[in-house]
Scaffold this motif. Structure first.
Motif, short mmCIF file in Angstrom:
data_model
loop_
_atom_site.label_atom_id
_atom_site.label_comp_id
_atom_site.label_asym_id
_atom_site.label_seq_id
_atom_site.Cartn_x
_atom_site.Cartn_y
_atom_site.Cartn_z
N LEU A 180 0.83 -1.20 0.00
CA LEU A 180 0.00 0.00 0.00
C LEU A 180 0.87 1.25 0.00
O LEU A 180 0.64 2.18 -0.79
CB LEU A 180 -0.91 -0.02 1.23
CG LEU A 180 -1.87 1.14 1.41
CD1 LEU A 180 -2.87 1.21 0.27
CD2 LEU A 180 -2.61 0.99 2.74
N ASN A 239 -6.06 -0.41 -1.23
CA ASN A 239 -6.47 -1.06 0.00
C ASN A 239 -7.44 -2.20 -0.28
O ASN A 239 -7.29 -3.31 0.21
CB ASN A 239 -7.14 0.00 0.90
CG ASN A 239 -6.92 -0.25 2.35
OD1 ASN A 239 -6.97 -1.38 2.79
ND2 ASN A 239 -6.68 0.80 3.09
N GLU A 249 -3.04 2.73 8.76
CA GLU A 249 -3.85 3.38 7.73
C GLU A 249 -4.14 4.84 8.08
O GLU A 249 -4.01 5.72 7.23
CB GLU A 249 -5.19 2.65 7.56
CG GLU A 249 -5.10 1.33 6.87
CD GLU A 249 -6.46 0.68 6.72
OE1 GLU A 249 -6.67 0.04 5.69
OE2 GLU A 249 -7.32 0.80 7.63
N THR A 276 -10.69 6.83 7.18
CA THR A 276 -10.29 5.43 7.31
C THR A 276 -11.49 4.57 7.70
O THR A 276 -11.68 3.48 7.15
CB THR A 276 -9.16 5.29 8.34
OG1 THR A 276 -8.08 6.13 7.95
CG2 THR A 276 -8.66 3.88 8.43
N LYS A 291 -15.34 -1.36 2.70
CA LYS A 291 -14.60 -2.62 2.50
C LYS A 291 -15.39 -3.79 3.08
O LYS A 291 -15.58 -4.81 2.41
CB LYS A 291 -13.24 -2.50 3.21
CG LYS A 291 -12.20 -3.45 2.77
CD LYS A 291 -10.89 -3.34 3.53
CE LYS A 291 -10.45 -1.99 3.96
NZ LYS A 291 -9.13 -1.99 4.63
#
Length: 196
Positions: A70, A91, A127, A160, A167
């Motif tokens: 990443l 990601n 992150e 995030t 996600k």
């Protein structure tokens, strides 16, 4: 630790990873791992106190590899806006391609929530720090006018979490085909607010 010890640990972890993917954390035993690695149980216990310790190291190694990849991708582009877009897309793509995290997270989440939450927090801190650095770069370059340096920590955390929520939704619904369009929508919404 000697090179031989590192090699033995790597063998153990490689075989444990295969077993965790195939059988899951709950059905894999220390005996299974020792047998798959071609080691005696005493050798396994010399290097690892428990299956939990092996599991943690397998997942931590996977997360470290993902985070390095990443960081590399984010480093390839120059503007803060490009970095945020690449951060989001990469990601998701990394998680999609990483079998251990994807499969174990889906299969084991209810049985191992405390363990996975702890490991997940470690990754989330990395992150957040990456997004924080991108936001600071955007401020320094004059790309974003919708916030000040005092807002950076809160924005990095919120962004995030937004990406993480997306996600999880895509993983649960198995909708990886929608990945790029959903990332574009989320990133455009976030960037409009940052530029305002």
């Amino acid at each position: 630790m000697s090179g031989k010890d590192e090699s033995i640990k790597a063998e153990i972890l490689a075989e444990a990873k295969k077993l965790f993917i195939h059988y899951g954390w709950g059905k894999t035993t220390m005996e299974d791992i020792a047998k798959a690695a071609g080691k005696g149980k005493s050798t396994l216990y010399y290097y690892y106190k428990s299956k939990d310790e092996i599991f943690d190291e397998v997942v931590t190694n996977e997360m470290d590899e993902m985070f390095r990849a990443l960081q590399e991708e984010v480093g390839r582009v120059h503007t803060a806006e490009e970095k945020l877009i690449v951060f989001g897309l990469t990601n998701f793509k990394l998680l999609q391609n990483r079998t251990i995290l994807g499969k174990i997270v889906l299969r084991e989440i209810s049985a191992n929530i405390p363990r996975l939450v702890g490991l997940s927090r470690q990754y989330q801190r990395k992150e957040i720090n990456t997004v924080r650095n991108i936001l600071i770069l955007g401020l320094e370059k004059g790309e974003f006018a919708g916030y000040t340096v005092d807002d950076v920590d809160a924005i990095a955390f919120s962004m995030t979490c937004a990406l993480r929520g997306l996600k999880v939704g895509l993983i649960i619904e198995d909708r990886y085909a929608d990945l790029e369009s959903r990332i574009d929508i989320l990133t455009n919404l976030l960037l409009r607010g940052l530029k305002a």
